[in-house]
Design an enzyme around this catalytic site. Structure first.
Site, short mmCIF file in Angstrom:
data_model
loop_
_atom_site.label_atom_id
_atom_site.label_comp_id
_atom_site.label_asym_id
_atom_site.label_seq_id
_atom_site.Cartn_x
_atom_site.Cartn_y
_atom_site.Cartn_z
N LEU A 8 0.85 -1.19 0.00
CA LEU A 8 0.00 0.00 0.00
C LEU A 8 0.89 1.25 0.00
CD1 LEU A 8 -2.72 -1.07 2.60
CD2 LEU A 8 -2.46 -1.67 0.18
N ARG A 15 1.27 14.45 6.41
CA ARG A 15 2.10 14.88 7.53
C ARG A 15 3.59 15.00 7.16
NH1 ARG A 15 -0.60 10.27 11.17
NH2 ARG A 15 -0.99 9.51 9.06
N GLY A 102 3.60 0.40 2.73
CA GLY A 102 4.81 0.98 2.14
C GLY A 102 5.54 1.93 3.06
N GLY A 140 -3.30 0.85 15.06
CA GLY A 140 -4.49 0.05 15.33
C GLY A 140 -4.15 -0.93 16.46
N ASN A 228 5.15 8.42 9.69
CA ASN A 228 4.09 9.24 9.14
C ASN A 228 4.50 10.70 8.97
OD1 ASN A 228 2.13 7.16 8.92
ND2 ASN A 228 1.74 7.31 11.11
N ARG A 333 35.70 12.23 -9.42
CA ARG A 333 34.44 12.10 -10.15
C ARG A 333 34.39 10.76 -10.87
NH1 ARG A 333 34.49 17.14 -13.53
NH2 ARG A 333 32.64 16.13 -14.40
N ASN A 377 55.03 13.44 -11.48
CA ASN A 377 54.82 14.54 -10.54
C ASN A 377 54.09 15.67 -11.25
OD1 ASN A 377 55.55 15.78 -7.80
ND2 ASN A 377 56.08 17.36 -9.30
C1 UD1 Z 1 -2.51 1.66 9.37
C2 UD1 Z 1 -3.48 0.67 10.02
C3 UD1 Z 1 -3.16 0.56 11.49
C4 UD1 Z 1 -1.72 0.12 11.67
C5 UD1 Z 1 -0.79 1.07 10.94
C6 UD1 Z 1 0.61 0.52 10.96
C7 UD1 Z 1 -5.60 0.77 8.81
C8 UD1 Z 1 -6.98 1.30 8.79
N1 UD1 Z 1 -4.84 1.15 9.83
O1 UD1 Z 1 -2.74 2.95 9.96
O2 UD1 Z 1 -4.00 -0.40 12.08
O3 UD1 Z 1 -1.39 0.09 13.04
O4 UD1 Z 1 -1.17 1.22 9.56
O5 UD1 Z 1 1.52 1.43 10.41
O6 UD1 Z 1 -5.24 -0.01 7.93
N2 UD1 Z 1 -2.80 3.92 1.77
C9 UD1 Z 1 -3.23 3.80 0.46
N3 UD1 Z 1 -4.47 4.23 0.14
C10 UD1 Z 1 -5.32 4.73 1.05
C11 UD1 Z 1 -4.90 4.84 2.38
C12 UD1 Z 1 -3.64 4.42 2.71
O7 UD1 Z 1 -2.49 3.34 -0.39
O8 UD1 Z 1 -6.46 5.07 0.66
C13 UD1 Z 1 -1.45 3.45 2.13
C14 UD1 Z 1 -0.57 4.54 2.70
O9 UD1 Z 1 0.18 5.16 1.67
C15 UD1 Z 1 0.33 3.78 3.65
C16 UD1 Z 1 -0.51 2.61 4.08
O10 UD1 Z 1 -1.56 2.50 3.16
O11 UD1 Z 1 1.51 3.32 3.00
C17 UD1 Z 1 -1.07 2.81 5.48
O12 UD1 Z 1 -1.87 3.96 5.48
P1 UD1 Z 1 -1.80 5.03 6.63
O13 UD1 Z 1 -2.78 6.09 6.32
O14 UD1 Z 1 -0.41 5.42 6.90
O15 UD1 Z 1 -2.37 4.15 7.83
P2 UD1 Z 1 -2.10 4.32 9.38
O16 UD1 Z 1 -2.92 5.44 9.89
O17 UD1 Z 1 -0.65 4.36 9.65
CA CA Z 2 1.13 4.75 8.42
#
Ligand code: UD1
Ligand code: CA
Length: 461
Positions: A8, A15, A102, A140, A228, A333, A377
């Site tokens: 993801l 932030r 990710g 979570g 974050n 370089r 040299n």
């Molecule tokens: C999420 C988890 C939380 C966990 C935490 C660990 C959920 C609802 N929450 O929270 O339980 O403890 O990760 O780090 O899953 N992303 C997308 N599309 C979206 C939303 C998010 O691709 O629509 C990706 C973000 O880029 C990120 C990842 O999903 O890489 C996690 O999303 P993020 O918003 O950071 O979730 P957390 O609030 O950290």
């Molecule tokens: Ca996160």
């Protein structure tokens, strides 16, 4: 068994306040996404799908085909992000699917592998990788019933006071049986304070349907840490930096003061080498034994032999042989190849050149596109004039030659073995072996010129 990973990476990372996708933020010079991708591949999961969103084109370009990219046009939550990969899952007939965040760069291949075998041996439809951490804020929380059985994940935003006290958290990484993942996702709603489709709701849904789920507690608690914002990014950097420094020290490298010392996790450094403050060793570096590197030295894709001294040296894509002594203030370089026992220092730049053993280039000199022999040299202020405005040309300097101070070698030109150039010469023609070339106007002296012309104003002192 055919397994896949979905990373993801669509989030904007509000932030982070960045113009790049959040997962492009670097930990020890490597984007978080690369660390996560390598962890999946290292665990044997070679089919990877990355969910892109914010600035997807930057991420796609960066990945260079290392993963299938699926674009999530609207960011409606982690559950919604995984929904975008349903065609990828169904078309490829995977058995198990690993979800990774990710932005959690310390997930490692061992944890992924161990969680999979936990998942398979217990026949779970979903296995969440969890960890106990000191400060669970923002994560979570893992909810267990009185028997200790895993029943749900509650997000920070939905947690009550008691739930917030739970310090076992969801890493975001989890294994699913592929068909169960698709079925569970179909039941996830956005009925929460953020109006998002939470992937984490799948646990509660599975439990309600009496499908077996589990939480695998990672042995490596760092595997769950995420970044974050840039403060957390610095904290993760510092954690990995200290870990890498410790590994090197325990393997025989001296780092008497770690201030400003940053070493890439893959760097190879020999025993008895000393790394001094302000030294940054980036990707692709190999350093031999018994060297002194630093202070204030930056190396990138550079190979350094043994018994080498580098003091305030910047080198990229260069090679430095044993016993070379470079610095202070040398810039190597790309494709600079420095021979054994060479000395360079005091504002010397070398590019795309071979410098033979025992050659000295000690002051204010530029050597570019040149083949320099052994024992040469270079006087102060020599310039190889390698560019005529249109093309680059090479200079050749034979063994034991002596290039006088402030010589310009106009390329292409060859100075023979043991040949000399007179100081201040502009050498435009080849100099044969054992010869002296003088290429400057002869000095003329006009006696008593000053007395006759009186060019100066009256003395004031
Ligand atoms: C999420 C988890 C939380 C966990 C935490 C660990 C959920 C609802 N929450 O929270 O339980 O403890 O990760 O780090 O899953 N992303 C997308 N599309 C979206 C939303 C998010 O691709 O629509 C990706 C973000 O880029 C990120 C990842 O999903 O890489 C996690 O999303 P993020 O918003 O950071 O979730 P957390 O609030 O950290
Ligand atoms: Ca996160």
């Amino acid at each position: 068994m055919k397994n896949a990973a979905i990373i993801l990476a669509g989030g904007e990372g509000t932030r982070m306040h960045s113009s790049k996708p959040k997962v492009m933020a670097e930990i020890l010079f490597r984007p978080m996404i690369d660390r996560v991708l390598d962890a999946a591949k290292g665990a044997g999961v070679t089919d990877v799908c990355v969910i892109t969103g914010y600035k997807a084109e930057i991420l796609e370009q960066h990945l260079e085909g290392r993963a299938v990219c699926v674009h999530q046009a609207e960011r409606l939550g982690t559950g919604h992000a995984v929904m975008q990969a349903i065609p990828f899952i169904e078309n490829n007939h995977f058995d198990n699917v690993l979800i990774l965040n990710g932005d959690a760069p310390f997930i490692d291949s061992d944890t992924i592998r161990e969680a999979l075998s936990y998942h398979l041996t217990r026949g779970f439809v979903q296995t969440v990788i969890s960890a106990r951490i000191e400060n669970p804020f923002g994560y979570g929380r893992i909810i267990r019933d009185t028997n200790g059985d895993f029943t749900a994940i509650v997000e920070e935003a939905s947690a009550d006071k008691e739930t917030k006290k739970i310090n076992e958290i969801n890493s975001g990484a989890m294994w699913f049986a592929a068909d169960a993942l698709v079925e569970l996702l179909a039941k996830v709603t956005n009925d929460n304070s953020k109006g998002e489709y939470y992937l984490t709701d799948t646990v509660g849904i599975a439990v309600r349907e009496k499908r077996p789920v589990g939480a695998y507690t990672a042995k490596n608690a760092d595997a769950v840490l995420g970044a974050n914002n840039r403060v957390q990014l610095m904290e993760l950097n510092e954690k990995l930096r200290q870990k890498v420094l410790r590994q090197h020290m325990l393997a025989g490298v001296s780092i008497p003061c770690a201030d400003g010392v940053i070493i890439d996790a893959d760097a190879v450094i020999g025993a008895d080498t000393v790394i001094l403050p302000g030294t940054i060793i980036k990707a692709g570096c190999e350093i031999g034994e018994n060297c002194v590197i630093g202070p204030n030295t930056v190396l990138y894709k550079t190979k350094v032999g043994s018994n080498v001294t580098l003091n305030s040296v910047q080198a990229e894509e260069a090679e430095i042989s044993d016993h070379a002594n470079l610095g202070p203030f040398v810039h190597l370089r790309p494709n600079a190849k420095i021979g054994e026992h060479v000395h360079c220092g005091n504002f010397v730049e070398i590019k795309n050149s071979v410098i033979g053993a025992h050659t000295a280039v000690s002051h204010l000199t530029y050597v570019g596109d040149s083949d320099v022999g052994k024992g040469v040299n270079f006087g102060c202020g020599v310039v190889t004039v390698n560019f005529n405005g249109k093309t680059k040309n090479r200079c050749t300097v034979g063994d034991d030659a002596f290039i006088g101070c402030n010589t310009n070698l106009i390329a292409p030109v060859k100075v023979g073995d043991r040949a000399y150039t007179a100081a201040g010469s502009t050498i435009t023609h080849d100099v044969p072996d054992d010869s002296l070339a003088i290429a400057r106007s002869r000095q003329e002296v006009k006696e008593n010129w000053v007395i006759k012309k009186k060019p100066y104003r009256e003395k004031k002192y």
